[in-house]
Motif scaffolding. Structure first.
Motif, PDB file in Angstrom:
ATOM      1  N   THR A  26       0.918  -1.101  -0.153  1.00 59.37           N
ATOM      2  CA  THR A  26      -0.035  -0.170   0.020  1.00 59.37           C
ATOM      3  C   THR A  26       1.005   1.076  -0.055  1.00 59.37           C
ATOM      4  OG1 THR A  26      -0.226   0.264   2.504  1.00 59.37           O
ATOM      5  CG2 THR A  26      -1.758  -1.301   1.241  1.00 59.37           C
ATOM      6  N   GLU A  46      -9.730 -10.327  -1.793  1.00 61.38           N
ATOM      7  CA  GLU A  46      -8.566  -9.906  -0.915  1.00 61.38           C
ATOM      8  C   GLU A  46      -8.514 -10.860   0.128  1.00 61.38           C
ATOM      9  OE1 GLU A  46      -7.890  -6.184   2.289  1.00 61.38           O
ATOM     10  OE2 GLU A  46      -8.527  -5.705   0.127  1.00 61.38           O
ATOM     11  N   ASP A 354      -9.309  10.607 -10.987  1.00 58.95           N
ATOM     12  CA  ASP A 354     -10.269  11.406 -10.128  1.00 58.95           C
ATOM     13  C   ASP A 354     -10.193  12.774 -10.847  1.00 58.95           C
ATOM     14  OD1 ASP A 354      -8.076  12.578  -9.257  1.00 58.95           O
ATOM     15  OD2 ASP A 354      -8.568  12.216  -7.149  1.00 58.95           O
ATOM     16  N   SER A 366      -4.519   8.760 -14.876  1.00 59.02           N
ATOM     17  CA  SER A 366      -4.798   8.064 -13.667  1.00 59.02           C
ATOM     18  C   SER A 366      -3.371   7.457 -12.889  1.00 59.02           C
ATOM     19  CB  SER A 366      -5.643   6.889 -13.761  1.00 59.02           C
ATOM     20  OG  SER A 366      -5.461   6.005 -14.779  1.00 59.02           O
ATOM     21  N   ALA A 387      -6.922   6.392  -9.619  1.00 61.03           N
ATOM     22  CA  ALA A 387      -8.170   5.752  -9.847  1.00 61.03           C
ATOM     23  C   ALA A 387      -8.515   4.835  -8.528  1.00 61.03           C
ATOM     24  CB  ALA A 387      -8.609   4.840 -11.053  1.00 61.03           C
ATOM     25  N   SER A 388      -7.677   4.618  -7.780  1.00 61.01           N
ATOM     26  CA  SER A 388      -7.758   3.685  -6.691  1.00 61.01           C
ATOM     27  C   SER A 388      -8.367   2.444  -7.089  1.00 61.01           C
ATOM     28  CB  SER A 388      -8.737   4.468  -5.787  1.00 61.01           C
ATOM     29  OG  SER A 388      -8.340   5.587  -5.059  1.00 61.01           O
ATOM     30  N   LYS A 389      -7.735   1.962  -8.307  1.00 56.56           N
ATOM     31  CA  LYS A 389      -8.052   0.620  -8.742  1.00 56.56           C
ATOM     32  C   LYS A 389      -6.866  -0.351  -9.106  1.00 56.56           C
ATOM     33  CE  LYS A 389     -12.549   1.576  -8.852  1.00 56.56           C
ATOM     34  NZ  LYS A 389     -13.398   0.957  -8.110  1.00 56.56           N
ATOM     35  N   ARG A 406     -11.598  -5.664 -11.328  1.00 55.97           N
ATOM     36  CA  ARG A 406     -11.064  -4.630 -10.868  1.00 55.97           C
ATOM     37  C   ARG A 406     -11.543  -4.565  -9.137  1.00 55.97           C
ATOM     38  NH1 ARG A 406     -12.868   0.929 -13.150  1.00 55.97           N
ATOM     39  NH2 ARG A 406     -12.034  -0.038 -15.105  1.00 55.97           N
ATOM     40  N   VAL A 407     -10.551  -4.033  -8.404  1.00 60.04           N
ATOM     41  CA  VAL A 407     -10.705  -4.084  -6.979  1.00 60.04           C
ATOM     42  C   VAL A 407     -10.146  -2.656  -6.681  1.00 60.04           C
ATOM     43  CG1 VAL A 407     -10.525  -6.625  -6.500  1.00 60.04           C
ATOM     44  CG2 VAL A 407      -8.505  -5.359  -6.436  1.00 60.04           C
ATOM     45  N   THR A 408     -10.722  -2.346  -5.604  1.00 62.96           N
ATOM     46  CA  THR A 408     -10.417  -0.865  -5.035  1.00 62.96           C
ATOM     47  C   THR A 408      -9.054  -0.806  -4.035  1.00 62.96           C
ATOM     48  OG1 THR A 408     -12.863  -0.207  -5.127  1.00 62.96           O
ATOM     49  CG2 THR A 408     -11.396   1.061  -3.668  1.00 62.96           C
ATOM     50  N   ILE A 409      -8.312  -0.038  -4.285  1.00 56.03           N
ATOM     51  CA  ILE A 409      -7.168  -0.196  -3.614  1.00 56.03           C
ATOM     52  C   ILE A 409      -6.876   1.316  -3.004  1.00 56.03           C
ATOM     53  CG2 ILE A 409      -6.017  -1.872  -5.100  1.00 56.03           C
ATOM     54  CD1 ILE A 409      -4.361   0.487  -6.629  1.00 56.03           C
ATOM     55  N   TYR A 411      -5.691   5.128  -2.362  1.00 59.15           N
ATOM     56  CA  TYR A 411      -5.464   6.461  -3.190  1.00 59.15           C
ATOM     57  C   TYR A 411      -4.227   6.746  -3.386  1.00 59.15           C
ATOM     58  CZ  TYR A 411      -6.356  10.927  -5.269  1.00 59.15           C
ATOM     59  OH  TYR A 411      -6.272  12.224  -5.805  1.00 59.15           O
TER      60      TYR A 411
END
Length: 420
Positions: A26, A46, A354, A366, A387-389, A406-409, A411
């Motif tokens: 991260t 995850e 964003d 992005s 894109a937090s992706k 796709r998963v959220t990661i 920012y």
């Protein structure tokens, strides 16, 4: 006889069965590794987030001093050993490396975290591992000791070593390396570079100052290997892991960011050029001497540089997928013997961020960074920090990419991808 509902349930169960693992750091102030399982259809789930015990860069890039994706300006910050027993990751905020044990289910246990010995304000960003000598090579953004060594014992514990090496020159002491990779025979450590001087933001429009004046009055771009032909750095590797005298080689283009050796031709590698906006093919001989061919560029009508940086090579060495940081997408190239051609440009649609970040060419981006391809070449995973992706693609024979997950990661900050 099974009903259609039973058959569908069985197929869905098989498709979601974990067939592999993917890891990403991260790079937050309290850094951690996110562990995903990969399903047979490319999907990600995850499993856990494990603290590294070290500090990431957090919200602000150590290089640019702003909030942006690709804090490291590098590659290879997460590595899994060839035997799959250990995972290593850098911690850019405190110049440390963390070592994890990897169990049969892919789960991580933190074993050790140690400082590298580099005393600059952050910047540990790339690791390469030599199994023969159990030596870990750690690349830093800031020098003069850009390269520090650590020993890894049989249990995965780390020991800081005294050796330190610079990639700077008399004229350009502040050069910025990007990554390190060992030649397949383990005899040479090869490093990429991106800047001869660290970038600054002074233009009224917020763009980077890309030119500097030499002491003799001539004007020089800050991009490495432009024009000085010294962008690739090679060190011979001793039996104990220590490095010999470095040599500099012409990369054939500006900012030779990423270097990847081909699997079936161990003397041949590809180079991703961040400022020359393309791919080149290189060779290293038995003495460590390097020769690089011409750069094959992508379409740069959207603005220059494209910041083509990260590469993923298919298992048969036929296709190379290149990440365009400035364009928010990937391009693909085809290799036939010693000839490189464009396969698909672009290979996938743009993934928008964003809207707050602009690349060097001032294109809203992005900020895609590290990528990783599965061993069978079927799937490629790509970080889009702004894109937090984290996006997964199925690779196609023609070089195109089809999104499958796709998963959220977190920012902006995430760095590094590795798996098995």
């Amino acid at each position: 006889m099974a009903t259609s509902r039973e058959m569908m349930s069985k197929e869905m169960g098989m498709s979601m069965q974990g067939v592999g693992h993917l890891y990403m750091q991260t790079n937050e102030a309290r850094n951690c590794i996110i562990h995903y399982t990969r399903s047979a259809n490319g999907g990600l789930t995850e499993v856990e987030r494990v603290q590294t015990g070290g500090a990431g860069s957090g919200l602000i890039s150590p290089i640019y001093h702003i909030a942006r994706p690709n804090h490291h300006e590098g590659a290879g910050s997460v590595r899994v050993t060839p035997d799959g027993r250990f995972l290593f990751t850098t911690n850019a905020g405190d110049n440390s490396v963390s070592s994890f044990a990897v169990d049969k289910e892919g789960r991580l246990t933190l074993l050790d975290v140690k400082r590298t010995g580099n005393t600059s304000a952050g910047g540990a960003k790339s690791v390469a591992y030599a199994p023969a000598s159990r030596t870990l090579y750690v690349v830093h953004t800031f020098g003069p000791d850009h390269l520090r060594l650590m020993s890894v014992d049989k249990e995965g514990n780390l020991t800081q070593r005294p050796e330190q090496y610079s990639l700077g020159t008399m004229e350009w002491p502040n050069r910025t390396p990007t990554m390190a990779v060992l030649s397949p025979d383990g005899k040479f450590l090869v490093l990429g570079t991106t800047f001869d001087e660290l970038p600054t933001r002074k233009n009224p429009d917020g763009s980077l100052i890309l030119w500097i004046e030499r002491p003799n009055g001539t004007v020089h771009t800050i991009a490495s290997n432009a024009p000085d032909p010294d962008g690739i750095v090679v060190f011979p590797v001793g039996e104990d892991g220590a490095l010999g005298e470095r040599s500099f080689y012409d990369a054939g283009g500006a900012s030779p960011f990423y270097i990847a050796f081909l699997r079936n031709r161990p003397d041949t590698f590809v180079v991703g050029m961040a400022v020359s906006d393309g791919l080149a093919l290189g060779r290293i001989d038995a003495e460590g001497k390097v020769r690089v061919g011409p750069v094959v560029p992508i379409d740069t009508s959207a603005g220059v540089p494209s910041e083509l940086c990260w590469l993923a090579v298919s298992p048969d060495d036929r296709l190379v997928f290149a990440t365009n940081f400035g364009y928010s997408n990937l391009s693909s190239f085809r290799i036939d013997d010693n000839v490189i051609t464009i396969a698909k440009d672009p290979a996938c649609p743009r993934v928008p961020g964003d809207g707050t970040f602009r690349a060097i060419n001032l294109t809203v981006s992005s900020g895609p960074s590290d990528s990783w391809m599965t061993a069978d070449g079927k799937y490629l995973y790509q970080i889009y920090g702004n894109a937090s992706k984290l996006v997964g693609y199925a690779t196609k024979p023609d070089g195109s990419l089809e999104e499958v997950t796709r998963v959220t990661i977190p920012y902006n900050s995430p760095q590094g991808l590795a798996g098995f």
